[in-house]
Design an enzyme around this catalytic site. Structure first.
Site, short mmCIF file in Angstrom:
data_model
loop_
_atom_site.label_atom_id
_atom_site.label_comp_id
_atom_site.label_asym_id
_atom_site.label_seq_id
_atom_site.Cartn_x
_atom_site.Cartn_y
_atom_site.Cartn_z
N HIS A 243 -2.33 15.81 -3.31
CA HIS A 243 -1.82 14.26 -3.20
C HIS A 243 -0.52 14.28 -2.42
O HIS A 243 -0.11 13.13 -2.15
CB HIS A 243 -1.68 13.60 -4.73
CG HIS A 243 -2.04 12.28 -4.47
ND1 HIS A 243 -2.12 11.45 -3.35
CD2 HIS A 243 -2.47 11.26 -5.38
CE1 HIS A 243 -2.58 10.32 -3.55
NE2 HIS A 243 -2.62 9.88 -4.68
N ASP B 32 -4.40 11.89 0.76
CA ASP B 32 -4.39 10.41 -0.32
C ASP B 32 -5.83 10.44 -0.58
O ASP B 32 -6.92 11.18 -0.12
CB ASP B 32 -3.90 9.25 0.60
CG ASP B 32 -2.43 9.56 0.72
OD1 ASP B 32 -1.76 10.03 -0.27
OD2 ASP B 32 -1.80 8.95 1.72
#
Length: 447
Positions: A419, A423
């Site tokens: 992350h 995304d």
């Protein structure tokens, strides 16, 4: 008779040494050319070393669990020929004076420059005050980055026996904080300077108590490497996992139609893995920012698409051989590459370079009957896909006459991604594209 020194061969870029696992012959045994004589282990793979000559082993120089450097003699063989010692031992580097004699009319300033360069090279890789073993590449990085011995001691190595690898020291450099320069000392004021708050001690795991009947098993070398790599990955990358269920009925029917023809034509099994890899490659081409690595606050976008393939070994351990330039291979080429890597992985025939350079990885948890899993990202990649078992289920299909229920082949896929740079939108869209390529598989695809 002549003596032949069997040397530890080069095993790929960045591999400087190996540990002797076991000898397949004893002193006094005769061996033939290309016989595998010793099993060795690097921090990447276990492999066998063949002898390039026929002869009799008269002396084993490196015993089990000892470490040998590349180019170092590990055994002496008696071979047919004159009585000298035959060896392919690399020559020692020449001195500046020896270089001078090899080059006619060399200027004195050139010799002086060579001498200074050699002295600089020696000092750059000495680290005589350190008790750490450092490869020449790691030493060079440490010297260039002016990393002190004290700092080296703080780096947790993930290589063989805890040794510092290139990735370890580059990670340290990218996260390194340079201490601020000390401020000039001023006249102390009347007010007392508050003392710094005490720092909390690092948590220490309580020893686990063994109960009656419990068995204590020491991790083997490969399991320790895997354990360290998994902990490092979870510490490095904030993992997010997305899931999707795909209707792979067309894939199943297509493979059923072609597998016997392909095996008869190529002498190779046609598994589902080349189809999955083909879909992943197409999705990477759609979303190239999945095919990246992170270097501090920089993103390295990879040119090549090299697919790692998590493979379970007979001893219960795991290894990830790499399909290099998978985007340049046809389905037939992928099938052959995958079968070759899987066979050599399970038979300890992989070379170190076979496990290097992956930019994205797939893990087939369905091979163990599992529906899905949450795979851990192999560093320095930023994503990994797990495919589950293909299961027949009733599913709702939309037709021109309305919805109907039919028996379909369904499969879960789970996509873990870093992350820091991937995304949910990118990770999810990538997974959806893999899903679409599989669910809409063209039954007329050539193999």
């Amino acid at each position: 008779m002549a003596e032949y020194k069997l040397l530890l061969p080069s095993m790929g870029e960045g591999v400087m040494e190996a540990t002797i696992i076991s000898w397949m012959f004893n002193e006094g045994d005769s061996v033939k050319e290309d016989d595998s004589v010793v099993e060795i282990a690097t921090d990447k793979v276990d492999s066998d070393v063949p002898t390039p000559v026929s002869g009799k082993i008269i002396k084993i120089l490196k015993q089990k669990d000892e470490v040998a450097k590349i180019g170092e003699a590990i055994a002496i063989l008696e071979v047919a020929g004159a009585g000298e010692v035959i060896s392919e031992q690399p020559q020692e580097p020449k001195s500046a004076e020896e270089v001078k004699t090899d080059i006619p009319n060399v200027e004195p300033d050139v010799v002086k420059g060579l001498e200074e360069a050699m002295e600089s090279s020696k000092s750059a890789t000495s680290f005589e005050g350190s008790d750490l073993y450092l490869s020449p590449l790691v030493k060079s990085i440490a010297q260039n980055e002016k990393i002190s011995d004290a700092e080296l001691q703080t780096i947790k190595g993930t290589g063989l026996d805890g040794r510092i690898t290139k990735e370890d020291i580059l990670s340290f450099v990218s996260n390194r904080t340079v201490p601020a320069a000390p401020k000039a000392v001023s006249t102390p004021s009347v007010a007392a300077t508050p003392s710094p708050a005490p720092q909390a001690a690092a948590p220490v795991s309580a020893p686990i108590k063994l109960n009656e009947g419990d068995e204590l098993i020491q991790m083997d070398r490969v399991r320790k490497i895997i354990a360290d790599a998994m902990v490092k990955s979870k510490h490095t990358s904030p993992h997010v996992t997305s899931f999707i269920e795909s209707d792979v009925t067309n894939v199943v029917r297509w493979r059923t139609k072609h597998k016997d023809i392909f095996e008869k034509r190529e002498g190779e099994k046609l598994t589902y893995m080349p189809i999955f890899v083909h879909a992943i490659v197409k999705a990477i081409q759609d979303f190239p920012m999945i095919n990246v690595s992170v270097d501090g606050d920089k993103i390295i976008k990879k040119k090549n698409i090299n697919i790692g393939m998590a493979t379970a070994l007979p001893d219960g351990n795991l290894i990830v051989p790499v399909i290099k330039n998978a985007d340049q291979l046809s389905l037939s080429g992928l099938a052959k590459a995958i079968n070759d890597l899987a066979y050599r992985a399970r038979n300890k025939k992989l070379r170190p370079e076979d496990t290097q350079g992956a930019t994205y990885t797939i893990s087939n948890v369905g091979g163990f009957g599992n529906l899905m899993g949450t795979p851990i990202i192999p560093q320095p990649q930023v994503a990994i896909l797990a495919v589950g078992a293909i299961v027949k289920k009733p599913a709702v299909l939309e037709t021109k006459d309305g919805d109907v229920i039919a028996i379909r082949n369904l499969m879960f896929m789970s996509h873990s991604y870093d992350h820091r740079v991937v995304d949910g939108s990118l990770g999810g869209m990538f997974l959806k594209h893999v899903h679409d390529y599989l669910q809409n598989w063209d039954m007329n695809t050539e193999i």
